[in-house]
Design a protein around this motif. Structure first.
Motif, mmCIF file in Angstrom:
data_model
loop_
_atom_site.group_PDB
_atom_site.id
_atom_site.type_symbol
_atom_site.label_atom_id
_atom_site.label_comp_id
_atom_site.label_asym_id
_atom_site.label_seq_id
_atom_site.Cartn_x
_atom_site.Cartn_y
_atom_site.Cartn_z
ATOM 1 N N ALA A 1 1.516 3.046 -5.103
ATOM 2 C CA ALA A 1 0.940 2.535 -3.857
ATOM 3 C C ALA A 1 -0.011 1.377 -4.101
ATOM 4 C CB ALA A 1 0.229 3.658 -3.106
ATOM 5 N N GLU A 2 -0.691 1.368 -5.249
ATOM 6 C CA GLU A 2 -1.668 0.325 -5.545
ATOM 7 C C GLU A 2 -1.025 -0.920 -6.150
ATOM 8 O OE1 GLU A 2 -0.800 2.586 -9.125
ATOM 9 O OE2 GLU A 2 -1.261 3.216 -7.097
ATOM 10 N N GLY B 1 0.791 -1.219 0.000
ATOM 11 C CA GLY B 1 0.000 0.000 0.000
ATOM 12 C C GLY B 1 0.825 1.270 0.000
ATOM 13 N N ARG B 2 2.144 1.141 -0.105
ATOM 14 C CA ARG B 2 3.028 2.306 -0.178
ATOM 15 C C ARG B 2 3.796 2.258 -1.486
ATOM 16 N NH1 ARG B 2 5.806 3.809 4.878
ATOM 17 N NH2 ARG B 2 6.720 5.400 3.561
#
Length: 87
Positions: free
Chosen positions: A68-69, A49-50
């Motif tokens: 992030a995705e 997620g980062r």
């Protein structure tokens, strides 16, 4: 008529630099500053997620950047993922 050729990232980068005057070295320095901040905060693991820099397995080269995705690909599984220090 020739088919539409694939444009590589390298060719696109050089076109931006040489035809449109994009200062690639300034962008490289900005990315290096971002990478240094990320390395200073790196705790040895990638946080899903980062956004992250993906380094070669030896840590000598940045090979790509993921959003992030995204998650590191199977191809990058032996690479080093360093989460960006800024969101």
């Amino acid at each position: 008529m020739l088919p539409s050729p694939h444009i590589t990232d390298h060719a696109l980068l050089r076109w931006m630099e040489r035809v449109h005057g994009v200062d690639i070295e300034s962008w490289r320095r900005l990315m290096l500053d971002d990478l240094r901040d990320a390395l200073d905060a790196h705790d040895g693991r990638h946080v899903p997620g980062r956004a992250a820099f993906i380094l070669s397995p030896t840590g000598e080269s940045v090979v790509t950047v993921i959003g992030a995705e995204q998650a590191p690909s199977r191809h990058q599984s032996r690479s080093i993922a360093v989460a960006r220090a800024v969101a």
